[in-house]
Design an enzyme around this catalytic site. Structure first.
Site, PDB file in Angstrom:
ATOM      1  N   TYR A 313       0.853  -1.191   0.000  1.00  0.00           N
ATOM      2  CA  TYR A 313       0.000   0.000   0.000  1.00  0.00           C
ATOM      3  C   TYR A 313       0.893   1.247   0.000  1.00  0.00           C
ATOM      4  O   TYR A 313       0.773   2.128   0.850  1.00  0.00           O
ATOM      5  CB  TYR A 313      -0.951   0.021   1.195  1.00  0.00           C
ATOM      6  N   CYS A 410      -3.971   3.395  10.563  1.00  0.00           N
ATOM      7  CA  CYS A 410      -4.831   4.517  10.944  1.00  0.00           C
ATOM      8  C   CYS A 410      -6.055   4.026  11.706  1.00  0.00           C
ATOM      9  O   CYS A 410      -6.942   4.814  12.034  1.00  0.00           O
ATOM     10  CB  CYS A 410      -5.261   5.312   9.704  1.00  0.00           C
TER      11      CYS A 410
END
Length: 455
Positions: A313, A410
């Protein structure tokens, strides 16, 4: 408990939920109350009462908490952007650190997670380098912009956000005045008519460059040259584009970006690495904290100069390039083709030749390359979206047996879930640290080091 809707109760707030709401109890019955902070004594109106818990809203603050502060922004309550601005900053950090710890314990099963002190900011306002402002009309038919009220698509009319840069207000004023004078209508979600949907603003903290991208429900922008004339007068303006999005969708950006003036990107740097940032690029919104986060990633990776690192990612190569100068080889994977193009350009921009990038889903690319090419990794860095990693990807990571995995997250709940899998399959949790990338909100970035167990 026999509470019902519209009952008024007096309650002391003892804790805070994962959405930033205050939690108090009436005879053991929990009430979740928006805009209340730990230590408040309040009267509250019950808005919903279930069997096990209920919800309420503040009627009166009878005795404010010693941790309550006056929000800088007058819209902090109704706006969905800042959930905990009324809580003093030191307590915000404590709340976020506790959130990480509790997720690791409750979801991950780590009894004593090796937590290190959370990294906060000296100035927890004016930190965002990116903002997306929806555009619409109020009840009187005036064009407005701002942010959505919490959990709604109702726009709070506010052009001055204290998380973003002051230049944003000037840009929004010029965009709205252009729309009014040129009779350019805002988009209407219900009817699918109108033109301007959102205004995206990005700023380079190190370069001073500014980007404006209007998301439009049209193939072109009427009288676009008049908007350009107004915006290019702003100091630092470097990129004015439109993003064409004609779909009836909640997705903000369209994939077709067209240049009105300047460049299709701006530049910024983290440490001594420069990046080109386009309207569609994923780029961390808080550059001050991002540098601290990436320096931690570099420290956790423990690179000596010879390692092969896979960065999953990878976006536009932000972490990849930060690591490349200390590694033998870095390979990045990202699903968005434009981001990979940006990553390759960013590598060239910085003279980095030991970084390679692949387009595709991490959960497809890594297993395929491991199966067909027997790739190896000494270190894997993973920074997934909020939903965390696909189990197929976690399975491949375990099979590749890297010495270290650095996980940047996150969402500490999905992080804890993924760590439970990894640490149940040959790895141990070594270091955990929160980095406050999103001050005044309930969100927090977490970085973790896990290491392969020695047999």
């Amino acid at each position: 408990m026999n509470l019902k809707k519209n009952d008024i109760v007096q309650i002391t707030i003892e804790d805070m939920g994962h959405n930033g709401e205050g939690i108090g109890k009436i005879d053991g019955y929990p009430l979740f109350i928006k805009d209340a902070v730990i230590g408040d004594e309040i009267s509250a109106i019950v808005t919903k009462a279930g069997k096990s818990y209920g919800y309420g809203r503040v009627k009166d603050i009878l005795r404010p908490s010693i941790h309550r502060v006056e929000p800088l922004c007058p819209h902090a309550g109704p706006c969905g952007g800042c959930q905990i601005q009324a809580l003093e900053y030191s307590r915000q950090l404590e709340y976020k650190e506790n959130t990480i710890r509790n997720h690791l314990k409750r979801i991950g099963g780590f009894e004593n997670p090796p937590m290190e002190p959370i990294i906060g900011m000296d100035q927890p306002f004016y930190y965002r380098n990116k903002a997306q402002f929806p555009v619409g009309k109020d009840r009187d038919g005036r064009i407005i912009t701002g942010f959505y009220a919490g959990r709604t698509h109702r726009i709070i009319d506010n052009r001055r956000c204290y998380l973003g840069l002051p230049v944003n207000e000037d840009i929004l004023n010029r965009v709205i005045s252009y729309m009014e004078e040129c009779s350019v209508e805002p988009y209407d979600e219900e009817t699918g008519t109108g033109i301007v949907r959102h205004v995206l603003i990005r700023s380079g903290f190190s370069s001073g460059e500014v980007m404006v991208c209007l998301v439009v429900n049209a193939k072109s922008l009427p009288s676009g040259e008049k908007l350009v004339e107004r915006l290019r007068a702003i100091p630092g303006m470097a990129s004015i584009t439109i993003s064409i999005n004609r779909k009836k969708t909640n997705v903000i950006m369209g994939e077709d970006i067209r240049l009105l003036w300047g460049k299709t990107y701006i530049t910024d740097s983290i440490g001594d690495i420069q990046y080109r940032v386009s309207p569609l690029s994923f780029y961390q919104v808080n550059p001050v904290q991002t540098r601290k986060l990436y320096e931690l990633a570099l420290e956790y990776a423990g690179l000596t100069g010879n390692e092969t690192v896979w960065d999953l990612y990878c976006g536009i190569g932000t972490i990849s390039l930060f690591l490349a100068r200390n590694a033998g080889r870095v390979c990045g994977v990202e699903i968005i083709p434009q981001a990979i193009e940006d990553a390759k350009q960013n590598a060239a921009l910085n003279g980095i030749e030991n970084a390679e990038f692949f387009v595709g889903k991490a959960e497809e690319v890594l297993p395929q390359k491991y199966r067909d090419e027997q790739i190896k990794a000494d270190v894997i860095v993973v920074d997934p979206p909020r939903k965390g990693c696909d189990e197929k990807l976690l399975e491949t990571m375990v099979q590749m047996r890297p010495e270290r995995i650095v996980y940047v997250s996150c969402d500490s709940a999905t992080l804890a879930r993924d760590l439970k899998y990894l640490c149940g399959n040959g790895y141990e949790l070594v270091r955990v640290r929160g980095v406050d990338q999103f001050c005044q909100t309930v969100h927090v970035e977490t970085i973790v080091l896990i290491q392969r167990k020695t047999m």
